[in-house]
Motif scaffolding. Structure first.
Motif, PDB file in Angstrom:
ATOM      1  N   LEU A 170       0.855  -1.191   0.000  1.00  0.00           N
ATOM      2  CA  LEU A 170       0.000   0.000   0.000  1.00  0.00           C
ATOM      3  C   LEU A 170       0.887   1.236   0.000  1.00  0.00           C
ATOM      4  O   LEU A 170       1.553   1.544   0.987  1.00  0.00           O
ATOM      5  N   VAL A 225      -0.597  -0.777  -4.635  1.00  0.00           N
ATOM      6  CA  VAL A 225      -1.622   0.271  -4.596  1.00  0.00           C
ATOM      7  C   VAL A 225      -0.945   1.621  -4.420  1.00  0.00           C
ATOM      8  O   VAL A 225      -0.085   1.782  -3.543  1.00  0.00           O
ATOM      9  N   ALA A 228      -5.051   5.804   0.026  1.00  0.00           N
ATOM     10  CA  ALA A 228      -5.083   4.938   1.202  1.00  0.00           C
ATOM     11  C   ALA A 228      -6.390   5.090   1.959  1.00  0.00           C
ATOM     12  O   ALA A 228      -6.958   4.105   2.462  1.00  0.00           O
ATOM     13  N   TRP A 278      -9.055   3.107  -0.023  1.00  0.00           N
ATOM     14  CA  TRP A 278      -8.795   1.737  -0.479  1.00  0.00           C
ATOM     15  C   TRP A 278      -9.534   0.738   0.404  1.00  0.00           C
ATOM     16  O   TRP A 278      -9.451   0.790   1.625  1.00  0.00           O
ATOM     17  N   LEU A 308       0.521  -7.362   4.414  1.00  0.00           N
ATOM     18  CA  LEU A 308       0.176  -6.001   4.008  1.00  0.00           C
ATOM     19  C   LEU A 308       1.308  -5.084   4.469  1.00  0.00           C
ATOM     20  O   LEU A 308       1.541  -4.942   5.669  1.00  0.00           O
ATOM     21  N   THR A 317       3.089  -1.219   4.184  1.00  0.00           N
ATOM     22  CA  THR A 317       2.949   0.177   3.787  1.00  0.00           C
ATOM     23  C   THR A 317       4.204   0.918   4.235  1.00  0.00           C
ATOM     24  O   THR A 317       4.479   1.029   5.426  1.00  0.00           O
ATOM     25  N   TRP A 344      -7.551  -2.324   7.955  1.00  0.00           N
ATOM     26  CA  TRP A 344      -6.535  -3.098   7.250  1.00  0.00           C
ATOM     27  C   TRP A 344      -6.204  -4.386   8.006  1.00  0.00           C
ATOM     28  O   TRP A 344      -6.042  -5.441   7.396  1.00  0.00           O
TER      29      TRP A 344
END
Length: 265
Positions: free
Chosen positions: A36, A59, A85, A88, A100, A102, A119
């Motif tokens: 992300l 993303v 973000a 999403w 995940l 980021t 998330w």
């Protein structure tokens, strides 16, 4: 707008925190991996190399960065998705997320701690959530930017865009947030001493570094050439005093916060 070419000038330095972050993610055979805030793509492609059997999704909100990522991904290994973000929705992926990541994104997302539960809810049993954010907003590179903005004729327009520290939480706050969500937290800080431009090819390496990231809001406001030049002349002179060139290059100290959470299987 993000400039992939400017951002890539210090790609090796910018990639080091990402490598340190994902090194603490002990996922063995993840099926779905999400980056992300994937930016221009090389770090996301590294995730695809690490987990070759996984479905990998990158993303990002910047069409320019995603265009660069798609051009780099000649094999079409990653699914590149344009989204902010804040908007999403991991449910759109159609299944639970095993990893995940980021990296360096959340400094641009005020209130992102309110988004973390959504998330984390998307994680599969045994899944991993990993974030990294800058913690250098009191460093000369950013403090001087605010000082120059404060004495610029457009100060009232500039200063509201330069308080990103308010978006970043403390290490203990990130630890508490992950623990409350039932994750096993692993939180730490690191200060990197980046040696920039050892060959002496750039007039002001720290300026070139911040052009790609922290200086973007200023350049977005100062569209008039004279106003922009006045700011950059003042700011560059201050940077060069704060970050003098040594015989081995220009040293930029940069602190970051890392937080990794593991959901028990």
């Amino acid at each position: 707008m993000w400039d992939p070419r400017q951002y890539a000038l210090f790609g090796t330095h910018r990639g080091r925190p990402f490598a340190d972050l994902v090194a603490r993610v002990d996922a063995r055979e993840p099926r779905l991996v999400v980056d992300l805030g994937c930016g221009d793509g090389p770090l996301t492609l590294g995730l695809a190399e690490r987990w070759p059997e996984a479905r990998v999704v990158g993303v990002d909100s910047s069409p320019e960065m995603l265009d660069a990522a798609r051009a780099l991904d000649a094999a079409g290994r990653v699914e590149w998705v344009q989204a902010r973000a804040e908007g999403w929705d991991p449910a759109a992926l159609g299944g639970p997320v095993d990893v995940l990541v980021t990296n360096a994104l959340l400094q641009w997302v005020p209130g992102h701690l309110d988004l973390v539960p959504r998330w984390v809810q998307a994680l599969a049993p045994g899944g991993w959530f990993a974030l990294q954010v800058p913690a250098n907003f009191d460093a000369p590179s950013h403090r001087l930017m605010r000082e120059v903005a404060a004495r610029h004729p457009r100060a009232a327009d500039l200063l509201p865009h330069l308080d990103r520290a308010a978006a970043v939480a403390s290490p203990r706050e990130y630890l508490a947030a992950l623990a409350r969500l039932g994750l096993e937290p692993d939180v730490w800080t690191t200060t990197y001493e980046h040696v920039l431009d050892p060959a002496g090819e750039q007039a002001s390496p720290v300026l070139e570094w911040v052009r790609a990231t922290g200086l973007r809001p200023v350049l977005g406001v100062l569209t008039d050439d004279a106003e922009r030049a006045a700011f950059l002349d003042d700011y560059t002179a201050a940077l060069d005093r704060a970050y003098p060139r040594e015989e081995w290059g220009v040293v930029l100290g940069f602190s970051r916060v890392f937080a990794v959470g593991h959901r028990p299987a």
